[in-house]
Write a protein that holds these residues in place. Structure first.
Motif, mmCIF file in Angstrom:
data_model
loop_
_atom_site.group_PDB
_atom_site.id
_atom_site.type_symbol
_atom_site.label_atom_id
_atom_site.label_comp_id
_atom_site.label_asym_id
_atom_site.label_seq_id
_atom_site.Cartn_x
_atom_site.Cartn_y
_atom_site.Cartn_z
ATOM 1 N N PRO A 1 -27.441 4.061 20.790
ATOM 2 C CA PRO A 1 -26.282 3.376 20.222
ATOM 3 C C PRO A 1 -25.008 4.220 20.143
ATOM 4 C CG PRO A 1 -28.223 2.833 18.963
ATOM 5 C CD PRO A 1 -28.624 3.910 19.918
ATOM 6 N N VAL A 2 -25.153 5.516 19.846
ATOM 7 C CA VAL A 2 -23.979 6.385 19.798
ATOM 8 C C VAL A 2 -23.312 6.414 21.175
ATOM 9 C CG1 VAL A 2 -23.173 8.746 19.449
ATOM 10 C CG2 VAL A 2 -24.948 7.805 17.959
ATOM 11 N N GLN A 3 -24.130 6.546 22.208
ATOM 12 C CA GLN A 3 -23.596 6.605 23.569
ATOM 13 C C GLN A 3 -23.058 5.246 24.013
ATOM 14 O OE1 GLN A 3 -26.300 9.291 26.047
ATOM 15 N NE2 GLN A 3 -27.633 8.807 24.333
ATOM 16 N N VAL A 4 -23.715 4.166 23.592
ATOM 17 C CA VAL A 4 -23.220 2.823 23.916
ATOM 18 C C VAL A 4 -21.833 2.614 23.331
ATOM 19 C CG1 VAL A 4 -23.534 0.371 23.448
ATOM 20 C CG2 VAL A 4 -25.467 1.726 24.196
ATOM 21 N N ALA A 5 -21.647 3.027 22.069
ATOM 22 C CA ALA A 5 -20.359 2.835 21.405
ATOM 23 C C ALA A 5 -19.255 3.578 22.157
ATOM 24 C CB ALA A 5 -20.437 3.313 19.960
ATOM 25 N N LEU A 6 -19.538 4.807 22.567
ATOM 26 C CA LEU A 6 -18.539 5.605 23.274
ATOM 27 C C LEU A 6 -18.262 5.040 24.670
ATOM 28 C CD1 LEU A 6 -19.686 9.198 22.227
ATOM 29 C CD2 LEU A 6 -17.768 7.877 21.328
ATOM 30 N N PHE A 7 -19.335 4.739 25.415
ATOM 31 C CA PHE A 7 -19.153 4.172 26.753
ATOM 32 C C PHE A 7 -18.422 2.830 26.681
ATOM 33 C CE2 PHE A 7 -23.172 6.614 28.141
ATOM 34 C CZ PHE A 7 -22.409 7.659 28.642
ATOM 35 N N LEU B 1 -19.834 4.538 11.122
ATOM 36 C CA LEU B 1 -20.697 5.019 10.039
ATOM 37 C C LEU B 1 -22.085 4.396 10.134
ATOM 38 C CD1 LEU B 1 -21.139 6.565 7.394
ATOM 39 C CD2 LEU B 1 -20.204 4.574 6.173
ATOM 40 N N ALA B 2 -22.142 3.113 10.398
ATOM 41 C CA ALA B 2 -23.427 2.424 10.517
ATOM 42 C C ALA B 2 -24.255 3.006 11.654
ATOM 43 C CB ALA B 2 -23.197 0.926 10.748
ATOM 44 N N ILE B 3 -23.618 3.249 12.793
ATOM 45 C CA ILE B 3 -24.317 3.820 13.947
ATOM 46 C C ILE B 3 -24.836 5.217 13.612
ATOM 47 C CG2 ILE B 3 -24.003 4.679 16.304
ATOM 48 C CD1 ILE B 3 -21.951 2.383 16.668
ATOM 49 N N VAL C 1 -28.418 -0.400 9.663
ATOM 50 C CA VAL C 1 -28.351 -1.785 10.143
ATOM 51 C C VAL C 1 -27.637 -2.666 9.113
ATOM 52 C CG1 VAL C 1 -29.757 -3.822 10.607
ATOM 53 C CG2 VAL C 1 -30.340 -1.640 11.677
ATOM 54 N N ALA C 2 -27.947 -2.446 7.814
ATOM 55 C CA ALA C 2 -27.287 -3.220 6.760
ATOM 56 C C ALA C 2 -25.778 -2.976 6.765
ATOM 57 C CB ALA C 2 -27.880 -2.855 5.399
#
Length: 300
Positions: free
Chosen positions: A109-115, A130-132, A292-293
């Motif tokens: 997910p961290v990489q998905v957000a950046l890409f 923050l959630a990620i 997730v919340a």
């Protein structure tokens, strides 16, 4: 439930189907090898994807949209990176516990957000970041055992798991880009069309590869058609839900919520593989659920 929140149950369904598919593929690596088990997901999933597109077209009354150059480029990117991601994940699973390797890949997910931010311009708010971070921290907490290091089973499964997460991230961005690049159609028909093209490309690439370099694995995958059919169905089902999620919201949202798959994998390990759950792993699960919340609250 409003249409804007439909991606939430869709993503949860995708995570459940993918957990079952991963467990099935993991067993197949023991009989037909890593590349053979990787190919099963696509070859046996493709017919189910075609049936799904036909059913979706009949149900909606829509004709599948025609591909354009941007669509084909994004679909090919998604197809190739997903093949690499799946092969790396299965290779790592041969050397480490099912739930631990799943955790490594879920740095995704961290990489998905950046890409997604760089390649597609998908938004990334502070609340989402923050959630990620919290959810991914929970994944890492589950992976580290007291008195040992992440490399306690050797560096290779760690690198394979992390690289798998990176390629899964690129695959998510590629397929979301393909869905968004189609000029017409509802999110459902665009998602189904992209799935058929993605699985078709992946099937063609792997059939050629195995035919040239590993015919034994290719023949073995046909011989093991019964378990392979189950893996293909679960793979196509999971991908159908993933793609609908990508059509409805950012890939970062989908892949962060998908971290619940780690909890599902833990349940599989505990129930079927006799792997106990420790307090540290329980703490990691709480972090994942907390992340997730936070993500869901950020959608309001």
């Amino acid at each position: 439930m409003t249409a804007s929140l439909l991606w939430i149950p869709v993503t949860l369904a995708a995570a459940a189907a993918q957990t079952g598919r991963n467990a099935t593929q993991r067993r197949l690596t023991e009989t037909i090898g890593t590349v053979g088990a990787t190919q099963v997901r696509f070859l046996y999933g493709f017919p189910f994807a075609l049936l799904g597109l036909a059913a979706m077209s009949i149900a909606t009354g829509e004709t599948p949209p025609s591909p354009n150059a941007a669509f084909l480029a994004y679909a090919l990117m998604g197809a190739l990176t997903q093949i690499l991601a799946t092969a790396l994940m299965l290779s790592a699973m041969r050397e480490r516990a099912f739930s631990v390797v799943t955790a490594y890949t879920k740095t995704e997910p961290v990489q998905v957000a950046l890409f997604g931010l760089v390649l597609l311009g998908d938004p990334l708010t502070p609340a989402m970041a923050l959630a990620i971070a919290v959810a991914t921290g929970g994944v890492l907490l589950m992976s580290v055992k007291p008195g040992t290091s992440l490399t306690s089973a050797g560096l290779r499964p760690v690198l394979f798991g992390l690289a798998s997460g990176a390629f899964f991230a690129l695959a998510a961005i590629g397929f979301r880009g393909a869905i968004l690049s189609l000029d017409e159609g509802s999110p459902l028909i665009r998602a189904s069309t992209t799935l058929v093209w993605g699985l078709g490309l992946q099937t063609a690439v792997l059939l050629v590869w195995l035919g040239l370099f590993d015919r034994k694995a290719l023949v073995a995958s046909f011989a093991a058609w019964r378990p392979s059919l189950g893996a293909g169905f679960l793979g196509a089902l999971a991908s159908q839900f993933w793609f609908i999620g990508f059509a409805l919201t950012t890939a970062a949202n989908v892949r962060t919520l998908a971290l619940v798959e780690v909890l599902m994998a833990q349940a599989v390990s505990h129930h079927f593989l006799a792997q106990a759950t420790t307090r540290r792993e329980l703490a990691g699960m709480l972090f994942i659920l907390g992340g997730v919340a936070l993500l869901l609250l950020a959608q309001r």
